[in-house]
Design an enzyme around this catalytic site. Structure first.
Site, PDB file in Angstrom:
ATOM      1  N   ASP A  49      20.499 -12.478 -50.928  1.00  0.00           N
ATOM      2  CA  ASP A  49      19.351 -12.996 -51.328  1.00  0.00           C
ATOM      3  C   ASP A  49      18.094 -12.942 -51.891  1.00  0.00           C
ATOM      4  OD1 ASP A  49      21.519 -15.015 -50.115  1.00  0.00           O
ATOM      5  OD2 ASP A  49      20.467 -15.645 -48.240  1.00  0.00           O
TER       6      ASP A  49
ATOM      7  N   HIS B 295      37.051 -39.525 -52.571  1.00  0.00           N
ATOM      8  CA  HIS B 295      35.966 -38.294 -52.432  1.00  0.00           C
ATOM      9  C   HIS B 295      36.041 -37.583 -53.704  1.00  0.00           C
ATOM     10  CE1 HIS B 295      33.450 -39.277 -48.232  1.00  0.00           C
ATOM     11  NE2 HIS B 295      34.440 -39.999 -48.342  1.00  0.00           N
TER      12      HIS B 295
ATOM     13  N   CYS C 117      32.320 -43.731 -51.197  1.00  0.00           N
ATOM     14  CA  CYS C 117      32.634 -44.604 -49.549  1.00  0.00           C
ATOM     15  C   CYS C 117      31.442 -44.995 -49.184  1.00  0.00           C
ATOM     16  CB  CYS C 117      32.899 -42.527 -49.200  1.00  0.00           C
ATOM     17  SG  CYS C 117      33.836 -42.962 -47.697  1.00  0.00           S
ATOM     18  N   TYR C 118      30.786 -44.727 -48.135  1.00  0.00           N
ATOM     19  CA  TYR C 118      29.703 -45.416 -47.997  1.00  0.00           C
ATOM     20  C   TYR C 118      28.998 -45.878 -49.250  1.00  0.00           C
ATOM     21  CZ  TYR C 118      26.146 -46.253 -44.377  1.00  0.00           C
ATOM     22  OH  TYR C 118      24.736 -47.084 -43.863  1.00  0.00           O
TER      23      TYR C 118
ATOM     24  N   LYS D 192      23.833 -20.976 -53.014  1.00  0.00           N
ATOM     25  CA  LYS D 192      25.013 -19.743 -52.886  1.00  0.00           C
ATOM     26  C   LYS D 192      24.948 -18.710 -53.701  1.00  0.00           C
ATOM     27  CE  LYS D 192      24.956 -15.496 -50.300  1.00  0.00           C
ATOM     28  NZ  LYS D 192      23.449 -15.283 -49.451  1.00  0.00           N
TER      29      LYS D 192
ATOM     30  N   GLY E 155      29.103 -41.546 -45.652  1.00  0.00           N
ATOM     31  CA  GLY E 155      28.275 -40.931 -44.885  1.00  0.00           C
ATOM     32  C   GLY E 155      28.959 -41.303 -43.448  1.00  0.00           C
TER      33      GLY E 155
ATOM     34  N   GLU F 106      34.810 -35.358 -54.879  1.00  0.00           N
ATOM     35  CA  GLU F 106      34.129 -34.059 -54.737  1.00  0.00           C
ATOM     36  C   GLU F 106      34.692 -33.268 -54.172  1.00  0.00           C
ATOM     37  OE1 GLU F 106      33.082 -36.489 -53.511  1.00  0.00           O
ATOM     38  OE2 GLU F 106      32.291 -36.052 -51.131  1.00  0.00           O
TER      39      GLU F 106
END
Ligand code: XMP
Length: 517
Positions: free
Chosen positions: A227, A169, A82-83, A369, A55, A171
């Site tokens: 969608d 990170h 991290c945060y 998605k 964050g 990710e």
């Protein structure tokens, strides 16, 4: 599936959704909760472990986001990123402060190979850092499991609480072994089993739809986009003809769009599809209108009016199907959390009139998605539809600068079809290897002089737009090979009577936008 899930607590990081996507790619279902969530909601969700996101705030700031009260008492294994790591360390008496120079980008860390978090990884790893603060002092009982030359606590562990924290990170793709680190957390540390897969999701959803809808009827607006197409096909596969779809032909679609939708869904998939020819109404409403926002409002309102009218003609409809996706419903946390957190709500069929009391059926609201695309292919939808580029709701109305008339729509449709044909063929032939986001034609309100044969012409101008982007928020214009641009220009000028000039748009977003209006 239900026993193997993860809660991700969002502290406002840009990459929270990326964490969720990585976890799901590893076969583990997860949901994102804002940091303002009450711990009861987490307990009810019953995750096997919790991931605390990064964050933008500093833990020491007065109004910085805090950990949900009681979260650590749930005694679930936790991974703080991290945060998220700083918050946990700080809450246990550690010291977190600003670093002298903020660290963004690639960093080399040395890990403790005995730690399960780094199991089966080499001791030296390249990771991605993005932080202004870091841990300066670890509380008692915590151990360091990775460090770098600038970050003495690049990863930490606190076994009494089964806590692991990483300053980097995992990710993002730039952390080369990030996925393995996350997988070690999920499978080696938490002991989860990969159980989130589209096949079981599909079965679950079909059962849920049947349970929710019973013998009642569902109405749905089908636009032909990914969608709504996937949602409609999924609902149809669950309850067949209890679903009725409406396609409103606004006259603002691309070449042969209405016919293609009819052919696919009515003839091949046997959906109960009603095509409403509303072209004349849209052209009438747009007569003389040149302001982009006014065009958007007119198209949006008329679409809803027509849909509502068609819905009224149908009897006994209790449910409305929608192709809402997870990013549309996940609560987004503002940079500083707290009360200003907002819920993004986006519905494919905007605000319906209040006297329409439908219950919503949104079978894709848990999916990203890329997951929707996998599901679409599983349901047998053609790859061409699944890979379709995004197309704005107001359609060609915002790609025709100036007045929207049937004749100008027709000019643009023909030119746009050529742009798409040429670029799609070049993609197939691998003449373009970039990850394109959108490629289309725009009709400008500019006439210019040309020569054709022995005569002078005074024709309209087409701008060609082709951009690459990850999410449409920022975009780069694509440096298309000259041969492709040449083919596009030649074909448009030769094949579309009334166009005498083609220009290429070389602006990026920001400061320009992708669409011209
Ligand atoms: P801009 O032009 O804002 O576009 O850079 C970003 C993305 O959003 C799409 N877009 C729209 N989609 N209704 C939509 O459904 C709209 O009014 C609209 N305006 C822009 C655009 O095609 C691009 O993908």
């Amino acid at each position: 599936m239900n026993d193997n899930k993860i809660a991700i607590i969002d502290f406002g990081s840009q990459t929270t959704q990326l964490i969720a996507r990585r976890v799901r790619e590893l076969g583990v279902y997860c949901e994102i909760f804002p940091c303002t969530v009450l711990v009861d909601a987490i307990e009810k969700f019953a995750p096997k472990a919790v991931i605390l996101s990064g964050g933008p705030a500093s833990v020491g700031q007065k109004f910085s986001p805090k950990m949900p009260t009681g979260l650590t008492d749930l005694n679930k294994p936790m991974l703080g990123i991290c945060y998220g790591m700083q918050l946990f360390v700080n809450a246990h008496g550690g010291q977190v402060d600003a670093v002298e120079s903020r660290e963004f980008g690639r960093a080399e860390i040395t890990t403790d190979p005995a730690s399960l978090l780094f199991k089966n990884l080499p001791p030296d790893l390249t990771v991605w850092m993005s932080h202004g603060d870091q841990v300066h002092h670890l509380p008692d009982g915590f151990e360091t499991i990775a460090q770098s030359s600038t970050c003495p606590y690049a990863a930490v562990a606190y076994s009494p609480k089964q806590f692991f924290g990483v300053q980097f990170h995992p990710e993002v793709v730039h952390t080369s072994d990030g996925k393995k680190i996350l997988s070690n957390f999920l499978f080696e540390i938490v002991g989860l089993l990969p159980s989130w897969e589209m096949k079981s999701f599909l079965q679950d959803q079909k059962e849920q739809i049947r349970k929710q809808v019973g013998k009642n009827k569902i109405l749905m607006a089908l636009s032909g986009g990914v969608d709504s197409s996937v949602a409609a096909t999924l609902i149809h596969s669950a309850i067949g003809d209890q679903l009725t779809c409406i396609y409103v032909d606004t006259g603002l679609g691309r070449l042969n769009e209405a016919e293609e939708v009819e052919n696919l869904f009515k003839d091949q998939f046997h959906l109960d599809l009603n095509i409403v020819d509303a072209k004349a109404q849209f052209y009438d409403a747009l007569l003389g209108v040149t302001d982009p926002e006014q065009k958007r409002k007119i198209v949006g309102k008329l679409f809803i009016d027509i849909f509502a009218l068609e819905a009224k003609k149908k009897n006994q409809i209790q449910f409305l199907g929608q192709g809402t996706l997870y990013p549309d419903v996940v609560e987004s946390v503002s940079a500083h959390g707290g009360p200003s957190a907002v819920i993004k709500s986006h519905h494919n069929v905007g605000g319906l009139p209040e006297d329409m009391h439908f219950q919503l059926v949104e079978p894709l609201r848990e999916l990203f998605k890329d997951e929707v695309k996998i599901l679409g292919l599983m349901l047998g939808l053609p790859k061409k539809l699944i890979d379709r580029q995004p197309f704005p709701g107001p359609g060609l109305a915002i790609r025709i600068l100036g007045e929207v008339t049937p004749a100008r729509c027709q000019l643009l449709r023909k030119a746009d079809a050529i742009v798409r044909e040429e670029i799609e063929e070049a993609i197939l032939k691998e003449e373009i290897t970039k990850n394109l986001w959108q490629w289309f034609a725009v009709l400008l309100p500019v006439r210019s002089v040309g020569v054709m044969g022995d005569g002078r012409t005074y024709g309209e101008t087409i701008a060609v737009r082709c951009v690459e982007s990850i999410d449409g928020m920022t975009a780069d214009w694509v440096d298309l090979p000259k041969s492709i641009l040449g083919r596009i220009s030649n074909r448009i000028i030769n094949e579309v009577r009334g166009i005498s000039r083609v220009v290429y748009d070389i602006s990026s977003k920001p400061p320009s936008t992708i669409e011209w209006e």
